[in-house]
Scaffold this active site. Structure first.
Site, short mmCIF file in Angstrom:
data_model
loop_
_atom_site.label_atom_id
_atom_site.label_comp_id
_atom_site.label_asym_id
_atom_site.label_seq_id
_atom_site.Cartn_x
_atom_site.Cartn_y
_atom_site.Cartn_z
N HIS A 30 -14.19 -1.50 7.83
CA HIS A 30 -12.82 -0.93 8.03
C HIS A 30 -11.58 -1.49 8.68
O HIS A 30 -11.66 -2.22 9.61
CB HIS A 30 -13.19 0.27 9.03
N GLU A 76 -12.49 -1.87 3.41
CA GLU A 76 -11.47 -0.76 3.31
C GLU A 76 -10.20 -1.24 3.77
O GLU A 76 -10.24 -2.01 4.79
CB GLU A 76 -12.18 0.51 4.24
N ASP A 120 -5.61 -0.29 3.55
CA ASP A 120 -4.52 0.88 3.24
C ASP A 120 -3.37 0.18 2.55
O ASP A 120 -3.07 -1.06 2.96
CB ASP A 120 -4.14 1.58 4.52
N HIS A 175 -1.86 0.13 7.86
CA HIS A 175 -2.22 1.46 7.82
C HIS A 175 -1.15 2.12 8.39
O HIS A 175 -0.94 3.22 7.53
CB HIS A 175 -3.45 1.44 8.84
N GLU A 187 -7.21 2.71 0.12
CA GLU A 187 -6.67 3.87 0.71
C GLU A 187 -5.21 4.13 0.32
O GLU A 187 -4.48 3.21 0.84
CB GLU A 187 -6.73 4.28 1.94
#
Length: 242
Positions: free
Chosen positions: A6, A33, A35, A48, A108
């Protein structure tokens, strides 16, 4: 059950930095993962928050910085500066690096607060440039971004990202709108919801798994994957489980 780092190995290293991604890859995790947002001059960057205040030594909104200005900020300050200067990476920098590896990247799209113009197209163009189409998955709290990506790249899987309250009959929802996966927060997740998704052929990838009870529950419920700040610990535990 797959382990996704993450924001990289963010439990130990500055989140969403190349250092964090490199250290995550060293753990042998199944995926990373991250962003993406856009700078003022239209560069896709990996960060993020919509504001830079929490994760860098700067202030203000990502969208108000040019990429050159953003690169001068230190994302290493979130860990007290003990890893030295860590710039905010561009998504292209990440993809060029990731193209050397076989893991999956969950991208994301951060359009839930500010809707960046053409961010879906710009992100996809970079993925295609580095031939990563079969090694990425999209997610977003803004499901309209996922619908746009379905139009642009129908073969790339998408995960419906939900807050901790979750969604009733999530398996049907995801199957109805062509999502490969359901991405709920752990606090509101139940075994019944996981079963509902599995009954509809939908994978369940859960965020953010940083304690043993949550790790054990997601494993026992048969979740497809977890997002964790501590990929090395989760991977070791799962390897031990066999």
């Amino acid at each position: 059950m797959k382990v996704y780092a993450h924001r990289g190995y963010s439990g130990r290293y500055p989140e969403n930095t190349m250092l964090s991604f490199q250290k995550a890859a060293e753990t042998g995790c199944d995926g990373i993962e991250l962003d993406v947002q856009l700078t003022r001059d239209g560069t896709v960057v990996v960060i993020h928050d919509e504001a830079v205040d929490r994760t860098t030594d700067g202030t203000g909104l990502v969208k108000d910085y040019t990429f050159e200005e953003l690169r001068k900020l230190d994302a290493g300050t979130i860990k007290g500066g003990r890893y030295g200067f860590c710039p905010v990476p561009s998504f292209e920098e990440y993809c060029e690096w990731a193209s050397q590896y076989g893991f999956v990247t969950n991208v994301e799209i951060k359009t839930g607060v500010y809707y960046y113009e053409d961010i879906e197209e710009k992100t996809l163009d970079i993925i295609k440039k580095y031939h990563l189409e079969d090694r990425v998955m999209f997610s977003s709290f803004n499901h309209l971004s996922l619908e746009r990506l379905k139009e642009l790249a129908p073969d790339i899987p998408r995960g419906a990202l939900l807050e901790h309250a979750g969604l009733g009959n999530a398996g049907y929802y995801c199957s109805r709108y062509g999502y490969a996966c359901y991405h709920p927060g752990i606090r509101g997740l139940t075994e019944e919801t996981v079963r509902n998704c599995r009954d509809h052929g939908i994978g369940v990838n859960v965020w953010t798994i940083n304690d043993m009870e949550s790790l054990e529950n997601t494993y026992e419920w048969g979740c497809s994957g977890i997002f964790t700040n501590y990929p090395e610990i989760c991977k070791s535990w799962l390897d031990h489980k066999g």
